[in-house]
Write a protein that holds these residues in place. Structure first.
Motif, PDB file in Angstrom:
ATOM      1  N   THR A 118      -4.868   0.402  -4.204  1.00  0.00           N
ATOM      2  CA  THR A 118      -4.331   1.749  -4.008  1.00  0.00           C
ATOM      3  C   THR A 118      -3.750   2.309  -5.307  1.00  0.00           C
ATOM      4  O   THR A 118      -2.921   1.648  -5.949  1.00  0.00           O
ATOM      5  CB  THR A 118      -3.224   1.712  -2.931  1.00  0.00           C
ATOM      6  OG1 THR A 118      -3.789   1.236  -1.711  1.00  0.00           O
ATOM      7  CG2 THR A 118      -2.636   3.098  -2.685  1.00  0.00           C
ATOM      8  N   HIS A 156      -7.980  -3.404  -0.032  1.00  0.00           N
ATOM      9  CA  HIS A 156      -8.460  -2.459  -1.044  1.00  0.00           C
ATOM     10  C   HIS A 156      -7.343  -2.288  -2.048  1.00  0.00           C
ATOM     11  O   HIS A 156      -6.210  -2.699  -1.796  1.00  0.00           O
ATOM     12  CB  HIS A 156      -8.806  -1.094  -0.427  1.00  0.00           C
ATOM     13  CG  HIS A 156      -7.643  -0.514   0.328  1.00  0.00           C
ATOM     14  ND1 HIS A 156      -6.550   0.054  -0.307  1.00  0.00           N
ATOM     15  CD2 HIS A 156      -7.361  -0.475   1.647  1.00  0.00           C
ATOM     16  CE1 HIS A 156      -5.671   0.423   0.602  1.00  0.00           C
ATOM     17  NE2 HIS A 156      -6.121   0.108   1.804  1.00  0.00           N
ATOM     18  N   HIS A 179       0.955   4.149  -2.856  1.00  0.00           N
ATOM     19  CA  HIS A 179       0.691   5.576  -2.645  1.00  0.00           C
ATOM     20  C   HIS A 179       1.779   6.415  -3.294  1.00  0.00           C
ATOM     21  O   HIS A 179       1.518   7.486  -3.840  1.00  0.00           O
ATOM     22  CB  HIS A 179       0.659   5.900  -1.145  1.00  0.00           C
ATOM     23  CG  HIS A 179      -0.641   5.597  -0.475  1.00  0.00           C
ATOM     24  ND1 HIS A 179      -1.776   6.363  -0.662  1.00  0.00           N
ATOM     25  CD2 HIS A 179      -0.993   4.614   0.384  1.00  0.00           C
ATOM     26  CE1 HIS A 179      -2.766   5.861   0.068  1.00  0.00           C
ATOM     27  NE2 HIS A 179      -2.316   4.783   0.714  1.00  0.00           N
ATOM     28  N   ASP A 188       0.836  -1.213   0.000  1.00  0.00           N
ATOM     29  CA  ASP A 188       0.000   0.000   0.000  1.00  0.00           C
ATOM     30  C   ASP A 188       0.865   1.255   0.000  1.00  0.00           C
ATOM     31  O   ASP A 188       0.622   2.178  -0.782  1.00  0.00           O
ATOM     32  CB  ASP A 188      -0.908  -0.014   1.240  1.00  0.00           C
ATOM     33  CG  ASP A 188      -1.708   1.278   1.388  1.00  0.00           C
ATOM     34  OD1 ASP A 188      -2.551   1.548   0.511  1.00  0.00           O
ATOM     35  OD2 ASP A 188      -1.475   2.021   2.363  1.00  0.00           O
ATOM     36  N   HIS A 194      -6.681   5.678  -2.564  1.00  0.00           N
ATOM     37  CA  HIS A 194      -7.205   4.310  -2.748  1.00  0.00           C
ATOM     38  C   HIS A 194      -8.259   4.329  -3.851  1.00  0.00           C
ATOM     39  O   HIS A 194      -8.748   5.381  -4.232  1.00  0.00           O
ATOM     40  CB  HIS A 194      -7.863   3.797  -1.460  1.00  0.00           C
ATOM     41  CG  HIS A 194      -6.886   3.633  -0.320  1.00  0.00           C
ATOM     42  ND1 HIS A 194      -7.267   3.150   0.903  1.00  0.00           N
ATOM     43  CD2 HIS A 194      -5.560   3.886  -0.231  1.00  0.00           C
ATOM     44  CE1 HIS A 194      -6.223   3.101   1.707  1.00  0.00           C
ATOM     45  NE2 HIS A 194      -5.171   3.554   1.047  1.00  0.00           N
TER      46      HIS A 194
HETATM   47 ZN   LIG Z   1      -3.299   3.240   1.893  1.00  0.00          ZN
END
Ligand SMILES: [Zn+2]
Length: 471
Positions: free
Chosen positions: A315, A313, A274, A270, A428
């Motif tokens: 990203t 989720h 980002h 993640d 996200h």
């Molecule tokens: Zn995140």
């Protein structure tokens, strides 16, 4: 005569077929096997794009990730109670507590009502339970399994709940949240030690633990997030890898004859996403995939374990574009966050010096920025929302650096402006995420699932009633 033989043959054949046919008994519900152990593995922020980047970088066009060889696959939706796009708090709460909540919340519903964590259900059955993460052990994903708070930022409180509820195993970063400065003067690590916990501080100390059924472990290997895999060499890090932490967690938990429940997280997929850091995504994904391979091989030998590999989720909408410059991405040996730490401040402008920006991009990413691009970068790291006109946080400076590199080398990724405007999640997406399953009960995982169904299914397969909380 011939005709009589034929009739006789038909009679015998009919008799034989009747004898072979299944007995006319009422259909029975086949007793489904329940696994004694459950290993949940989460690559935070992993979508199929992150998988594809890692697959192409590591194994090439015709290769495959280990997780892709698992026999059962599903996709999960991830929306939260208040947004189409979830953060790790609401997503973790859904995966651990079978209920939707608002972004930023941990183990509680939108009105603050406490939910039931699947980890607690297993703990009540006398099983060993624990969480492992390359993030802080108190950040959103592990926290959703072991804590309840309306604010995911309250990591000191989450550390205290791990202590009070006496979870057996917690390995990862986040040491500072256990220190007296964060705990109203109390040394929480010393308190764990008094309760009989092993407190390994580096990979050697972790490896040297020889667990028994009584062993409890709190391993804190970094004050904050554990370092990116790619930065560990240059930082001369003594941190254990996710595989090493997973091995010790499983070895320890397996001492309990009644079984265990573990959540193992590759958290920095993640963070690399980002930062639009394709090399980082590759290295963090491979680190995670190796841990999956270890866990599945262990489960295969054990024969009484369910392994679920999933994501909370996606990203940044990461994609392997047609023109992606794989080789240039792979040559970048450090994270954008490390690069951000090499920038120098200009006291007069309160911003980074143009010269240091130029040098960092040239040295670490092999990119020669124009004067115009450097000015644009200086504007982008200036926090427009801060009345005192300060710079954005250091990790977000890393995100800005990564976005420029991704643009140069054609990584498919959400535009930096869209990311900067995504206040609730920092970039996200609502993309469905993969779920892989192996072992006892794995065949139940297929089709399109809602993320809240996953813990319900795990509980159901394990023979436990999931008490979905009503307020
Ligand atoms: Zn995140």
């Amino acid at each position: 005569m011939k005709r009589n033989f034929k009739i006789l043959f038909v009679v015998i054949l009919t008799f034989m077929l009747a004898a072979c046919a299944p007995q006319e008994t009422p259909p029975q519900e086949e007793e489904e096997a329940s696994p004694s152990n459950v290993i949940v593995m989460i690559a935070d922020g992993m979508g199929t794009g992150q998988m594809e980047v890692a697959r192409l970088f590591e194994h090439g066009r015709e290769g495959e990730l280990f997780m892709e060889t698992l026999p059962h696959v599903a996709l999960a939706r991830t929306y939260s109670a208040d947004y189409d796009v979830t953060d790790s708090g609401a997503a973790g709460t859904a995966l651990a507590n079978a209920a939707k909540t608002n972004n930023g919340m941990i183990g509680v519903g939108p009105d603050g009502e406490e939910l039931t964590s699947i980890l607690d259900i297993f703990k009540e059955q006398g099983k060993t339970v624990g969480v492992v993460s390359t993030n802080t052990v108190t950040d959103a994903t592990p926290a959703a399994y072991v804590a309840k708070t309306e604010d995911r930022g309250n990591q000191a409180e989450i550390a205290r709940q791990i202590y009070e509820n006496e979870y057996h195993i917690a390995l990862g970063g986040g040491e500072r949240f256990f220190q007296p400065e964060a705990q109203d003067g109390e040394d929480l690590i010393a308190a764990f030690e008094e309760k009989g916990y092993e407190i390994p501080r580096d990979r050697n100390e972790l490896a040297s633990i020889e667990p028994t059924a009584e062993t409890r472990v709190l391993g804190l290997f970094h004050p904050s997030f554990m370092n990116y895999v790619g930065d560990r060499e240059i930082l001369e890090s003594e941190e254990p890898s996710l595989v090493e932490m997973s091995e010790k967690a499983i070895e320890t938990a397996a001492q309990n004859e009644d079984g265990f429940f573990l959540m193992l997280e590759g958290a920095r997929v993640d963070h690399a996403s980002h930062a639009a850091d394709f090399g980082g995504i590759w290295r963090e994904m491979i680190d995670f995939d190796e841990a999956v391979e270890y866990a599945v091989n262990w489960a295969e030998e054990d024969g009484d374990t369910l392994v679920i590999v999933k994501s909370d989720h996606e990203t940044m909408g990461i994609a392997a574009s047609e023109v992606m410059d794989t080789e240039s991405f792979k040559e970048i040996g450090v994270s954008p966050e490390y690069m951000a730490q090499q920038l120098e401040m200009d006291e007069e402008t309160d911003n980074y010096t143009a010269e240091s920006i130029r040098e960092v991009f040239s040295e670490y990413a092999n990119i020669e920025l124009s004067d115009e691009e450097i000015e644009e970068f200086q504007d982008n790291v200036w926090d427009g929302n801060d009345p005192e006109g300060r710079l954005v946080a250091e990790h977000i400076v890393g995100w800005e650096i990564g976005s420029i590199i991704a643009y140069y080398y054609d990584g498919g990724v959400m535009h930096r402006k869209t990311r900067a405007r995504s206040d609730s999640t920092g970039g996200h997406t609502a993309n469905t995420v993969p779920v892989f399953a192996y072992g006892v009960g794995a065949e139940n995982f297929d089709g399109i699932l809602d993320n809240t169904e996953i813990p319900e299914m795990i509980a159901d397969i394990s023979g436990f009633e999931y008490q979905v909380q009503q307020d």
